[in-house]
Each structure stands twice: as structure tokens, then as C-alpha cells.
Design a protein around this motif. Structure first.
Motif, short mmCIF file in Angstrom:
data_model
loop_
_atom_site.label_atom_id
_atom_site.label_comp_id
_atom_site.label_asym_id
_atom_site.label_seq_id
_atom_site.Cartn_x
_atom_site.Cartn_y
_atom_site.Cartn_z
N LEU A 1 0.82 -1.20 0.00
CA LEU A 1 0.00 0.00 0.00
C LEU A 1 0.86 1.25 0.00
CD1 LEU A 1 -2.67 1.59 0.39
CD2 LEU A 1 -2.41 1.22 2.85
N LEU A 2 1.86 1.29 0.87
CA LEU A 2 2.71 2.47 0.98
C LEU A 2 3.61 2.63 -0.24
CD1 LEU A 2 3.65 2.37 4.76
CD2 LEU A 2 1.90 3.75 3.63
N ALA A 3 4.07 1.52 -0.81
CA ALA A 3 4.90 1.61 -2.01
C ALA A 3 4.12 2.20 -3.17
CB ALA A 3 5.43 0.22 -2.38
N GLY B 1 5.53 6.19 -2.43
CA GLY B 1 6.87 5.77 -2.82
C GLY B 1 7.84 6.93 -2.79
N ARG B 2 9.02 6.71 -3.36
CA ARG B 2 10.05 7.74 -3.29
C ARG B 2 9.63 9.04 -3.97
NH1 ARG B 2 14.46 10.07 -5.67
NH2 ARG B 2 16.17 10.54 -4.22
N GLU B 3 8.96 8.94 -5.12
CA GLU B 3 8.54 10.15 -5.82
C GLU B 3 7.57 10.97 -4.98
OE1 GLU B 3 7.07 9.39 -9.71
OE2 GLU B 3 8.93 8.52 -10.45
N ALA B 4 6.64 10.29 -4.31
CA ALA B 4 5.69 10.99 -3.46
C ALA B 4 6.40 11.61 -2.26
CB ALA B 4 4.59 10.05 -2.99
N LEU B 5 7.37 10.90 -1.70
CA LEU B 5 8.15 11.44 -0.58
C LEU B 5 8.88 12.70 -0.99
CD1 LEU B 5 9.58 11.33 2.21
CD2 LEU B 5 11.25 9.76 1.16
N ARG B 6 9.55 12.66 -2.14
CA ARG B 6 10.30 13.84 -2.57
C ARG B 6 9.37 15.00 -2.92
NH1 ARG B 6 15.57 13.13 -1.13
NH2 ARG B 6 15.53 15.29 -1.80
N ALA B 7 8.19 14.67 -3.49
CA ALA B 7 7.22 15.72 -3.80
C ALA B 7 6.71 16.38 -2.51
CB ALA B 7 6.05 15.14 -4.59
N ARG C 1 9.68 2.72 7.68
CA ARG C 1 10.53 2.36 6.54
C ARG C 1 10.28 3.29 5.36
NH1 ARG C 1 10.38 -0.88 2.03
NH2 ARG C 1 12.27 -2.09 1.60
N ALA C 2 9.01 3.67 5.15
CA ALA C 2 8.64 4.53 4.04
C ALA C 2 8.78 6.01 4.35
CB ALA C 2 7.20 4.24 3.63
N LEU C 3 9.16 6.36 5.58
CA LEU C 3 9.24 7.75 6.03
C LEU C 3 7.90 8.45 5.87
CD1 LEU C 3 12.73 9.20 5.00
CD2 LEU C 3 11.86 8.76 7.28
N LEU C 4 6.82 7.75 6.12
CA LEU C 4 5.49 8.33 6.03
C LEU C 4 5.34 9.43 7.07
CD1 LEU C 4 2.68 8.01 4.67
CD2 LEU C 4 2.09 6.46 6.52
N PRO C 5 5.03 10.66 6.66
CA PRO C 5 4.93 11.75 7.64
C PRO C 5 3.54 11.87 8.24
CG PRO C 5 4.71 12.64 5.44
CD PRO C 5 4.89 11.13 5.27
N GLY C 6 3.43 12.71 9.25
CA GLY C 6 2.16 12.96 9.90
C GLY C 6 2.10 12.39 11.30
N PRO C 7 1.14 12.84 12.10
CA PRO C 7 1.01 12.35 13.48
C PRO C 7 0.34 10.97 13.52
CG PRO C 7 -0.70 13.96 13.05
CD PRO C 7 0.17 13.92 11.81
N LEU C 8 1.03 9.99 12.98
CA LEU C 8 0.48 8.63 12.86
C LEU C 8 0.17 8.03 14.22
CD1 LEU C 8 3.08 7.42 10.23
CD2 LEU C 8 0.67 7.90 9.74
N VAL C 9 1.09 8.18 15.15
CA VAL C 9 0.92 7.56 16.46
C VAL C 9 -0.26 8.18 17.19
CG1 VAL C 9 1.99 7.22 18.72
CG2 VAL C 9 3.35 6.90 16.64
N GLY D 1 30.28 11.78 0.34
CA GLY D 1 29.76 13.10 0.03
C GLY D 1 28.37 13.07 -0.59
N MET D 2 28.07 12.01 -1.32
CA MET D 2 26.76 11.90 -1.97
C MET D 2 25.63 11.88 -0.94
SD MET D 2 24.96 11.63 -4.67
CE MET D 2 23.32 11.10 -5.13
N GLY D 3 25.88 11.30 0.22
CA GLY D 3 24.84 11.18 1.23
C GLY D 3 24.40 12.51 1.81
N PHE D 4 25.25 13.54 1.69
CA PHE D 4 24.93 14.84 2.27
C PHE D 4 24.20 15.75 1.29
CE2 PHE D 4 28.24 13.29 5.03
CZ PHE D 4 27.84 13.71 6.28
N THR D 5 23.98 15.28 0.07
CA THR D 5 23.29 16.10 -0.91
C THR D 5 21.78 16.00 -0.72
OG1 THR D 5 23.20 14.32 -2.56
CG2 THR D 5 25.16 15.73 -2.56
N TRP D 6 21.07 17.01 -1.21
CA TRP D 6 19.61 17.05 -1.06
C TRP D 6 18.95 15.92 -1.85
CZ3 TRP D 6 16.56 19.13 2.31
CH2 TRP D 6 15.20 19.26 2.04
N GLU D 7 19.60 15.47 -2.92
CA GLU D 7 18.99 14.45 -3.77
C GLU D 7 18.91 13.09 -3.09
OE1 GLU D 7 21.31 16.54 -4.68
OE2 GLU D 7 20.24 17.80 -6.13
#
Length: 323
Positions: free
Chosen positions: A19-21, A25-31, A80-88, A261-267
Motif C-alpha cells: 500500500l505504501l509503495a 513511494g520515493r517520488e511521493a516522498l520527494r514531492a 521504513r517509508a518515512l510516512l509523515p504525519g502524526p500517525l501515532v 559526500g553523496m549522502g549529504f546532498t539534497w537528492e
């Protein structure tokens, strides 16, 4: 005795992951990060329809009728999906706040504390605050995590959620666990793809050690979180939160090291895991609070240390206070 998830529990976890994928997914997270959309109301309602918030609500009250072990598996996938919001908070409000179970209401909680006044996450996005009769007013505070907006509110109102603190801490630990396991996956995958000196960086011993340490911390935390979900013991919940926070924060840091260094980039997504882990580590039960609770239990377990008349650490403290 078998402590492995049952077939139904594995199916539940797989269903939530699918469901979360598909929906976040990643595109929705970045958006969401780019737009600053901390709570997607449409997604919130979909989660409600799927039973995410009503998972532990009795069937007689319109819920799914499952328990803490199943909730932990579901929240692990959300982490795992970094789903935001006050889930708890919204999950804990099911059956208490109208609309919470169905996902038509967004409920937050006064679950953070800081010098200068307690902090509440997602206040501007919320319809209600768990344990509070009205939405309090607050002053916006800059958050480390771009998808966890914070407000500082007047007065220490965290006692209003005291009855939910253990369940909130455990579910937050499950979110941290999911993030920790995901950063292990990210680090291992990148170590197998990135090449230096004609071979993948994962072939180098230093990188192997980083990945191995991440895995060990995550698996230890997984064991503690799953055990606490079964026993619901306050001490075990405190230990689970402590271990899961460490696994998430240190795992994200080590993942950044693997990425270089790649890990510190916004991408890259690694920094998002680290920032979210920092915020979650301060929610419901902090490391200092968990350590104090565990220390108190250890002292109480030894009569010689719990009773000042018998000696031990309590006697030392009593003697130190004497004139």
C-alpha cells in the motif's frame, strides 16, 4: 516456543508495504518534501479506510480488533517509508476522537519537550490534540525534519497524554525500527553499486564494518520492539525505545558515511532518515527518561538497593542528604 510472526502477521506487513509503495513511494516522498506537504489528507483517509488507525479498536466499535504486535509491524512499515504525519497520535485517538479511526480527522499529541516550553508536531495540520479539549495556540519553531513541523505551546501539557505514553513510545520505536532497517538496505545497496579502485566499495573492510554494525543494532532493536509488543511491559517498552532510537540515529549516520559526500546532498534520502530519527528520539519517551525508568526498575529489583535501611545505593543517597 516460536516468536516469529504468524502467517497472518506477515501478510499484514506485506499488505501495508505494498500500500505504501504504491501510494507513498520515493517520488511521493520527494514531492512532499519539495512542497512542504506534511499531511496529505487524501492519503490519511486511505490509511483510515485500510484500518491503519483502527487496527487496535475492537470490532464491536468498528475497528479491526488486533493488538500491539500487529500495530508494531504496521508502524515499522510506515517508518521504513518515512510516512509523515502524526500517525501515532491519530492511532491512539481511534475511538476517542471522532473521525480519527476513519482517517477523516488528523490528531496530534503534546509528545515533545524542550527548554522554553513543550513542542507539539503537526499542530497547524491537526483537527484535535489527544488529551486536550481544545487546540492550543503555538509559536512555529524550526524543525530539523522538513516533514515534521513544530510549534511551541504555552504550559507543560504533556501530562494530558500520560495514559498513552507507553503505547506511544512503543509505536514510535517501531517507526524508528523501520527507518533503521531501511538505512541498512540503502547502505548495502549503495556499497554494492559504488566503485572505487576498480571494485565495489562494499569490498573494503571499513565499509563492511559499518554495514555490519548497522545490521546488528537494527536487529537488536527489532528483537526488543517485538518483545515489548508482546509483553506491553513499561520497562521493556522503555528499553525498546532506547534501542530503536539508537539504531535509527546511528544507522542513518553510518549510512551517510557509506554514501560519502553523496549522502549529504539534497537528492539523497539518507539525510531525511537522520532528521526524522532525531525528532522521533525526542517523542513520547526520550533516552534520558528511558534510562531513568530502567535504572529505577533495576534498583527496585534489589531490596538492598531499594530500601535505605538495608544499605545499597539508596542508603548512600540518604546518608549524603543527612546533616
Amino acid at each position: 516456543m516460536d516468536f516469529q510472526p504468524t502467517r497472518d502477521q506477515r501478510d499484514l506487513r506485506a499488505g501495508v508495504r505494498d500500500l505504501l509503495a504504491g501510494r507513498f513511494g520515493r517520488e511521493a516522498l520527494r514531492a512532499a518534501v519539495d512542497s512542504g506537504t506534511a499531511v496529505d489528507r487524501g492519503l490519511w483517509r486511505e490509511l483510515g479506510a485500510a484500518g491503519f488507525f483502527a487496527l487496535r479498536l475492537p470490532e464491536a466499535e468498528g475497528g479491526v480488533g488486533l493488538g500491539l504486535p500487529e500495530a508494531v509491524l504496521v508502524f515499522e512499515e510506515a517508518g521504513r517509508a518515512l510516512l509523515p504525519g502524526p500517525l501515532v497520535a491519530t492511532h491512539l485517538a481511534a475511538g476517542v476522537v471522532p473521525g480519527a479511526a476513519a482517517g477523516t480527522a488528523v490528531v496530534t499529541a503534546l509528545d515533545l519537550g524542550e527548554r522554553g516550553g513543550p513542542l507539539v508536531s503537526y499542530l497547524a495540520e491537526a483537527d484535535a490534540v489527544l488529551g486536550a479539549p481544545l487546540l492550543p495556540s503555538g509559536e512555529p519553531v524550526r524543525s530539523a525534519d522538513p516533514l515534521t513541523p513544530l510549534h511551541r505551546v504555552a504550559g507543560d501539557l504533556r501530562g494530558d497524554v500520560s495514559e498513552h505514553r507507553d503505547a506511544g513510545a512503543l509505536l514510535t520505536a517501531a517507526l524508528q525500527l523501520g527507518s533503521a532497517l531501511r538505512t541498512v538496505e540503502l547502505a548495502v545497496r549503495y556499497a554494492g553499486e559504488r566503485e572505487q579502485f576498480g571494485q565495489p566499495i562494499g569490498a573494503f573492510q571499513a565499509v563492511k564494518h559499518l554495514c555490519a554494525g548497522m545490521l546488528v543494532r537494527a536487529e537488536v532493536a527489532r528483537t526488543a520492539v517485538y518483545a515489548a509488543a508482546v509483553t506491553a511491559d513499561p520497562g521493556e517498552i522503555a528499553a525498546a525505545k532506547l534501542l530503536a532510537d539508537a539504531a535509527a540515529v546511528r544507522g542513518a549516520r553510518d549510512c551517510l558515511q557509506v554514501y560519502g559526500g553523496m549522502g549529504f546532498t539534497w537528492e539523497a534520502d539518507v539525510h531525511l532518515h537522520l532528521k526524522r530519527a532525531w525528532v522521533r528520539a525526542e517523542q513520547w519517551v526520550t533516552a534520558a527518561e528511558a534510562e531513568e525508568r530502567l535504572a529505577a526498575e533495576l534498583l527496585a529489583a534489589d531490596p538492598a538497593e531499594a530500601d535505605p535501611e538495608a544499605g545499597g545505593l539508596s542508603r548512600i543517597a540518604a546518608d549524603a542528604d543527612a546533616p
